[in-house]
Write a protein that holds these residues in place. Structure first.
Motif, mmCIF file in Angstrom:
data_model
loop_
_atom_site.group_PDB
_atom_site.id
_atom_site.type_symbol
_atom_site.label_atom_id
_atom_site.label_comp_id
_atom_site.label_asym_id
_atom_site.label_seq_id
_atom_site.Cartn_x
_atom_site.Cartn_y
_atom_site.Cartn_z
ATOM 1 N N HIS A 276 -4.423 1.312 -8.863
ATOM 2 C CA HIS A 276 -5.459 1.794 -8.209
ATOM 3 C C HIS A 276 -6.681 0.856 -7.704
ATOM 4 C CE1 HIS A 276 -7.614 5.031 -5.776
ATOM 5 N NE2 HIS A 276 -8.935 4.727 -6.415
ATOM 6 N N ALA B 178 -0.759 -4.956 -9.812
ATOM 7 C CA ALA B 178 -0.350 -4.247 -8.789
ATOM 8 C C ALA B 178 0.751 -4.791 -8.042
ATOM 9 C CB ALA B 178 -1.561 -4.079 -7.628
ATOM 10 N N ASP C 138 -9.958 -0.032 -5.231
ATOM 11 C CA ASP C 138 -10.891 -0.017 -4.286
ATOM 12 C C ASP C 138 -10.498 1.114 -3.284
ATOM 13 O OD1 ASP C 138 -12.477 -1.939 -4.966
ATOM 14 O OD2 ASP C 138 -11.609 -3.817 -3.995
ATOM 15 N N GLY C 139 -10.283 2.250 -3.862
ATOM 16 C CA GLY C 139 -9.813 3.325 -3.040
ATOM 17 C C GLY C 139 -8.380 3.633 -2.757
ATOM 18 N N GLU C 140 -7.489 2.622 -2.985
ATOM 19 C CA GLU C 140 -5.958 2.640 -2.329
ATOM 20 C C GLU C 140 -5.180 2.330 -3.568
ATOM 21 O OE1 GLU C 140 -4.936 3.372 0.523
ATOM 22 O OE2 GLU C 140 -6.868 3.191 1.728
ATOM 23 N N ASP C 141 -4.040 2.605 -3.497
ATOM 24 C CA ASP C 141 -3.029 2.625 -4.335
ATOM 25 C C ASP C 141 -1.852 1.729 -4.039
ATOM 26 O OD1 ASP C 141 -3.641 4.657 -6.534
ATOM 27 O OD2 ASP C 141 -3.808 5.758 -4.860
ATOM 28 N N TYR C 142 -1.376 0.668 -4.863
ATOM 29 C CA TYR C 142 -0.546 -0.263 -4.634
ATOM 30 C C TYR C 142 0.680 -0.231 -5.397
ATOM 31 C CZ TYR C 142 -4.408 -1.837 -1.869
ATOM 32 O OH TYR C 142 -5.588 -1.846 -0.827
ATOM 33 N N ARG D 250 0.387 4.573 0.582
ATOM 34 C CA ARG D 250 0.225 5.504 1.776
ATOM 35 C C ARG D 250 0.498 4.783 2.993
ATOM 36 N NH1 ARG D 250 -3.695 5.996 -1.909
ATOM 37 N NH2 ARG D 250 -3.986 8.314 -2.743
ATOM 38 N N GLU E 276 -6.099 -6.258 -12.544
ATOM 39 C CA GLU E 276 -5.430 -5.292 -11.564
ATOM 40 C C GLU E 276 -4.639 -5.750 -10.398
ATOM 41 O OE1 GLU E 276 -9.746 -5.817 -10.430
ATOM 42 O OE2 GLU E 276 -8.597 -5.938 -12.123
ATOM 43 N N GLU F 69 4.000 2.725 -12.500
ATOM 44 C CA GLU F 69 3.085 3.703 -11.700
ATOM 45 C C GLU F 69 2.316 2.618 -10.861
ATOM 46 O OE1 GLU F 69 0.004 5.731 -13.740
ATOM 47 O OE2 GLU F 69 -0.701 4.078 -15.072
ATOM 48 N N ASN G 235 0.768 -1.106 -0.013
ATOM 49 C CA ASN G 235 0.162 -0.007 -0.070
ATOM 50 C C ASN G 235 0.876 1.006 -0.100
ATOM 51 O OD1 ASN G 235 -1.608 2.249 1.292
ATOM 52 N ND2 ASN G 235 -3.204 0.850 1.386
#
Length: 411
Positions: free
Chosen positions: A213, A201, A215-219, A180, A197, A210, A178
């Motif tokens: 994204h 990820a 479910d609202g999170e970036d990996y 963040r 996806e 890059e 994750n």
């Protein structure tokens, strides 16, 4: 867990122990694949060799390129898995520079040319360079990667049946990070629905790729935190079931003293990724074997104490069925440079594949290496480090109580 490498003396002494043998045919079988870019063709060759002798597989877990190989295995019927792996690796090694015959130049120069071509033009079916003029701003560019991985999404959708993955015929787990929180996360088809996806990820290594994204999170790529999914597999596997893990690593801790800057960079990369895997494996095994040793000690308590609910609950949490980890490491690299993980020439891909098949077939042709060291409860690690030198680390053994002390304990 202790890690040994089986030598002939080790095998001989192990075979004389009157210890209950593990029935490997009854154990759950897991394939654990680490990251390593273009070196992932070795993993594909290993699976092709395994499939020739043992078609059953219960679980495949991967990180980065290991996640892509894992999806190709879990997302196809058994009779198509090797063909799909071959199709993927032929695709990513099909660029004009990748298909040049290596004989036209010194092999090291050829590999460097191929790697530079990857950096300049990308890899077919995998990624392409961003044609964004803001990249001229360097670190201030308002983009998050140098390459676009949308070709990989198309490739996965074509070669992987995600409905099959989500039917859970084989358990699939892929690791990511994750962005963040910085925490490791595993996407698992027994816990959520898996799509392209999730695989992307797991392989989104910055700054090349890059974040993805979901479910609202970036990996990002799971290898940023840990380059092997072994800990996740051991942590989530039911303690009541025996398990045999084939862990395929793409970087070797052992190597010669570097003589050039390029060799220094390659050596640094090998040590960084291999030491993480070895450290994690050793720590996990030691911890689980200590737990089992404590459970064995509890079993020596007087019956009244053993039946105490709190003692019984602790013992249940510490006891697990036998686990065997076979550690296979890629080390056949006569022409490789520090760019080996992004050198996608067809010649190198084929060599990696063939090395994987050769190494696993050599292992499977000597089942005595594994049988002779089979143990009761605990973790046994088989480190197939050198062609003629194998180390095996067994669970610790609790000495039997003296007869007088045992009789006193019963009274």
């Amino acid at each position: 867990m202790r890690t040994i490498t089986p030598s002939k003396k080790t095998n001989g002494s192990a075979s004389r122990r009157s210890i209950p043998r593990v029935d490997i045919t009854a154990a759950k079988k897991a394939l654990v694949l680490q990251g390593g870019g273009a070196l992932g063709a070795y993993q594909a060759g290993v699976y092709a060799g395994v499939y020739e002798k043992h078609k059953a597989l219960d679980w495949v877990a991967g990180v980065s390129i290991g996640a892509i190989n894992a999806a190709l295995i879990a997302g196809n019927p058994p009779d198509l898995r090797v063909a799909r792996l071959r199709e993927f690796w032929d695709l990513v090694s099909s660029g004009p520079a990748q298909r040049l015959p290596p004989g036209w130049s010194d092999r090291a120069l050829f590999n460097r040319w191929s790697a530079n071509s990857t950096a300049m033009f990308g890899v077919p079916g995998f990624f392409t360079p961003r044609r964004d003029p803001t990249l001229l701003l360097g670190g201030a560019a308002p983009v998050l990667s140098y390459y676009d991985t949308s070709p990989l999404k198309s490739t996965l959708e074509r070669l992987v049946d995600f409905d099959r993955i989500n039917d859970c015929d084989i358990r699939l787990s892929v690791g990511a990070v994750n962005v963040r929180s910085g925490n490791s996360v595993y996407f698992d088809n027994t816990r959520q629905r898996i799509g392209p996806e999730h695989i992307m990820a797991s392989g989104a290594l910055p700054p090349g790729f890059e974040p993805v994204h979901i479910d609202g999170e970036d990996y990002w790529d799971g290898g940023i935190v840990s380059n092997t999914p072994l800990q996740y597999v051991l942590d989530t596997h039911p303690r009541t079931e025996s398990l045999m893990v084939l862990q395929v690593d793409l970087f070797s801790a052992r190597g010669a003293m570097p003589r050039t800057l390029a060799e220094t960079l390659e050596r640094q990369k090998d040590i960084t990724y291999s030491s993480r895997t070895r450290m994690n494996t050793d720590a996990l095994a030691s911890n689980m074997n200590l737990q089992q040793a404590v459970a064995d000690l509890i079993a020596k308590l007087p019956a009244a104490l053993r039946k105490d609910p709190s003692v019984a609950a602790v013992c249940a949490q510490l006891t697990h069925q036998p686990i065997e980890i076979v550690h296979l490491i890629y080390r056949d690299k006569p022409y490789e440079l520090d760019s080996k993980d992004y050198e996608f020439s067809r010649a190198s891909v084929d060599e990696h594949w063939e090395a994987g098949m050769r190494d696993i077939c050599n292992t499977l042709e000597h089942p005595d290496w594994l049988r002779a060291a089979a143990q009761a409860n605990g973790v046994t690690t088989f480190d197939l480090a050198e062609p003629q030198q194998r180390r095996v680390r067994h669970p610790m053994k609790i000495p039997a109580a003296p007869a007088a002390a045992a009789a006193a304990a019963v009274r």
